[in-house]
Design a protein around this motif. Structure first.
Motif, short mmCIF file in Angstrom:
data_model
loop_
_atom_site.label_atom_id
_atom_site.label_comp_id
_atom_site.label_asym_id
_atom_site.label_seq_id
_atom_site.Cartn_x
_atom_site.Cartn_y
_atom_site.Cartn_z
N PRO A 67 -12.66 18.02 18.49
CA PRO A 67 -11.80 18.10 19.59
C PRO A 67 -10.74 17.37 19.69
O PRO A 67 -9.62 17.32 20.35
CB PRO A 67 -12.52 18.41 20.85
N ARG A 68 -10.91 15.89 19.49
CA ARG A 68 -10.07 14.86 19.75
C ARG A 68 -9.15 14.59 18.58
O ARG A 68 -8.07 13.85 18.58
CB ARG A 68 -10.89 13.48 19.86
N LEU A 69 -9.13 15.48 17.56
CA LEU A 69 -8.31 15.29 16.43
C LEU A 69 -6.95 15.80 16.55
O LEU A 69 -6.89 16.97 17.06
CB LEU A 69 -8.81 15.95 15.13
N ASN A 70 -5.87 15.37 16.26
CA ASN A 70 -4.53 15.94 16.54
C ASN A 70 -4.18 16.66 15.47
O ASN A 70 -4.19 16.05 14.37
CB ASN A 70 -3.38 14.93 16.82
N CYS A 71 -3.91 18.03 15.46
CA CYS A 71 -3.47 18.96 14.51
C CYS A 71 -2.32 19.61 14.42
O CYS A 71 -1.76 19.96 15.44
CB CYS A 71 -4.46 20.08 14.21
N VAL A 72 -1.24 19.36 13.32
CA VAL A 72 -0.21 19.86 13.49
C VAL A 72 0.36 20.89 12.19
O VAL A 72 -0.10 20.29 11.11
CB VAL A 72 0.98 18.66 13.36
N LEU A 73 0.83 21.87 12.29
CA LEU A 73 1.25 22.94 11.07
C LEU A 73 2.58 22.85 11.16
O LEU A 73 3.29 23.29 12.08
CB LEU A 73 0.44 24.06 11.38
N ARG A 74 3.28 22.46 9.92
CA ARG A 74 4.71 22.74 9.85
C ARG A 74 4.98 23.93 8.75
O ARG A 74 4.55 23.67 7.54
CB ARG A 74 5.17 21.51 9.23
N ALA A 75 5.28 25.03 9.34
CA ALA A 75 5.61 26.22 8.43
C ALA A 75 7.06 26.43 8.07
O ALA A 75 7.85 26.15 8.84
CB ALA A 75 5.16 27.48 9.13
N GLY A 76 7.29 26.45 6.79
CA GLY A 76 8.57 26.62 6.40
C GLY A 76 8.68 27.15 4.93
O GLY A 76 7.70 27.64 4.34
N ASP A 77 9.99 26.98 4.05
CA ASP A 77 9.91 27.39 2.69
C ASP A 77 9.01 26.38 1.95
O ASP A 77 8.74 25.44 2.24
CB ASP A 77 11.25 27.46 2.11
N ALA A 78 8.69 26.84 0.77
CA ALA A 78 7.80 26.26 -0.10
C ALA A 78 8.40 24.98 -0.53
O ALA A 78 7.74 23.99 -0.58
CB ALA A 78 7.41 26.76 -1.47
N ARG A 79 9.62 24.62 -0.92
CA ARG A 79 10.12 23.48 -1.31
C ARG A 79 10.04 22.40 -0.30
O ARG A 79 9.72 21.11 -0.38
CB ARG A 79 11.79 23.46 -1.65
N GLN A 80 10.45 22.94 1.22
CA GLN A 80 10.07 21.92 2.08
C GLN A 80 8.91 21.45 2.49
O GLN A 80 8.55 20.17 2.74
CB GLN A 80 10.95 22.44 3.50
N ALA A 81 7.72 22.32 2.27
CA ALA A 81 6.50 22.20 2.57
C ALA A 81 6.08 21.02 1.34
O ALA A 81 5.34 20.14 1.91
CB ALA A 81 5.69 23.24 2.49
N VAL A 82 6.48 21.15 0.23
CA VAL A 82 5.94 20.06 -0.85
C VAL A 82 6.84 18.93 -0.44
O VAL A 82 6.24 17.67 -0.83
CB VAL A 82 6.09 20.72 -2.00
N ASP A 83 7.96 19.09 -0.17
CA ASP A 83 9.03 17.59 0.12
C ASP A 83 8.21 16.91 1.33
O ASP A 83 8.18 15.58 1.31
CB ASP A 83 10.26 18.01 0.47
N ASP A 84 7.52 17.50 2.25
CA ASP A 84 6.74 16.85 3.35
C ASP A 84 5.84 16.06 2.84
O ASP A 84 5.77 14.86 3.36
CB ASP A 84 6.36 17.94 4.37
N VAL A 85 5.02 16.38 1.80
CA VAL A 85 3.77 15.64 1.29
C VAL A 85 4.55 14.52 0.41
O VAL A 85 3.99 13.41 0.53
CB VAL A 85 2.95 16.63 0.53
N SER A 86 5.51 14.77 -0.30
CA SER A 86 6.05 13.83 -1.09
C SER A 86 6.76 12.68 -0.29
O SER A 86 6.68 11.58 -0.79
CB SER A 86 7.33 14.43 -2.03
N GLU A 87 7.41 12.92 0.91
CA GLU A 87 7.84 12.21 1.61
C GLU A 87 6.97 11.34 2.63
O GLU A 87 7.25 10.44 3.58
CB GLU A 87 9.12 12.44 2.39
N GLY A 88 5.69 11.80 2.81
CA GLY A 88 4.65 11.27 3.61
C GLY A 88 4.67 11.85 5.07
O GLY A 88 3.84 11.16 5.79
N VAL A 89 5.34 12.85 5.18
CA VAL A 89 5.39 13.46 6.61
C VAL A 89 4.18 14.20 6.69
O VAL A 89 3.76 14.26 7.95
CB VAL A 89 6.66 14.54 6.55
N SER A 90 3.47 14.79 5.77
CA SER A 90 2.47 15.83 5.98
C SER A 90 1.31 15.10 4.80
O SER A 90 1.65 14.52 3.89
CB SER A 90 2.77 17.14 5.53
#
Length: 308
Positions: free
Chosen positions: A119-142
């Motif tokens: 319950p104390r864990l902060n969870c964020v879901l970023r939904a979008g197109d496939a390229r942006q989703a993978v860019d998020d990981v590449s850039e350290g956002v996700s």
């Protein structure tokens, strides 16, 4: 010496180009933002924004702060992440990015179960197109992404693991002119617009090449963009329901709608198309306990035979 908070302030103002909107995003008053910016400019001895043109525009010096500040903020994010990693699952958070279909099929359910267990864990879901989703990981956002496996190509800083392959179904509303045809030819589809997210080229077989060339445009990154481009499954479904647009989605997402007559599945003489999805993480980056548990939860949701 500029503080992390001041760098965040400069970045937010540059993004919004409006003092009130930037102040709201930062959670401060406009006067507090203005005073902080003036104090930073006085300290550095330069003007960071031109304010006489209606909206604040970064000066040459402002651009320098933004360029170097981006690295500092990323490093600070990594520092906080490493501390959270050491603390374990009871504090900290996880950010997951998912493309359109995984954001319906697996990501929210797995995050919900993770949050229920911690319950104390902060969870964020970023939904979008496939390229942006993978860019998020590449850039350290996700921390992790679920997206089309084709996005692994050329991503040398990422690790990917095939998650599942699902059959895609083409669908329309029951009143659509094509709805009562037993078999629809690819040329018949050209009379109607397609609604949906961008598609990776790897999904397109030779039999559908003519259809794709006519009904889709090619984005600079190689994605195939339909005439009615949408960023969510629900938006696609509503658009198809209220027009003669055609949509596509994993059959599992549409099974109940087909059963209850909400949508009609279109049968074509072209071979069935399957979409393959993968998990993406940063290479040489130790996954947090939350990321490890999230991945385990996603895999546990897959029916037998879904993984390839």
């Amino acid at each position: 010496m500029p503080t992390i908070r001041q760098i965040q302030m400069v970045r937010t103002l540059a993004e919004h180009r409006h003092f009130t909107r930037a102040a709201n995003a930062l959670g401060v008053t406009q006067s507090a933002l203005t005073k902080s910016l003036q104090a930073l400019e006085d300290e550095l001895g330069v003007r960071l924004f031109d304010r006489g043109t209606g909206e604040p525009e970064p000066t040459l010096f402002g651009g320098i702060v933004l360029d170097h500040g981006r690295t500092l903020l990323r490093d600070m994010s990594e520092l906080v992440r490493e501390i959270d990693l050491a603390k374990g699952l009871e504090t900290g958070g996880i950010t997951v990015s998912a493309s359109v279909f995984p954001s319906e099929l697996w990501a929210p359910q797995a995050l919900g179960r993770l949050a229920e267990a911690h319950p104390r864990l902060n969870c964020v879901l970023r939904a979008g197109d496939a390229r942006q989703a993978v860019d998020d990981v590449s850039e350290g956002v996700s921390d992790v992404a679920i997206a089309d496996a084709a996005e692994a190509e050329g991503r040398d800083n990422l690790d990917s693991e095939i998650l599942a392959t699902t059959r895609l179904a083409m669908f329309c509303r029951p009143e659509h002119p094509l709805a009562r045809r037993r078999v629809v030819r690819p040329n018949d589809l050209l009379e109607y617009p397609f609604a949906g997210p961008p598609l990776p080229r790897a999904l397109v077989g030779r039999d559908l090449l003519k259809l794709v060339r006519t009904a889709f445009s090619v984005a600079p990154g190689g994605q195939l963009v339909p005439r009615l481009s949408v960023g969510s499954f629900s938006a696609m479904a509503r658009m198809v329901l209220h027009s003669n647009a055609l949509g596509w989605a994993p059959e599992v997402l549409l099974a109940d709608d087909f059963r209850h007559g909400v949508f009609r599945q279109l049968k074509t003489d072209a071979p069935a198309i399957g979409a393959t999805f993968a998990l993406f993480t940063r290479r040489n980056r130790t996954p947090s306990p939350a990321t490890i548990e999230f991945v385990q939860l996603v895999k546990a949701m897959l029916p037998s035979g879904a993984r390839q």
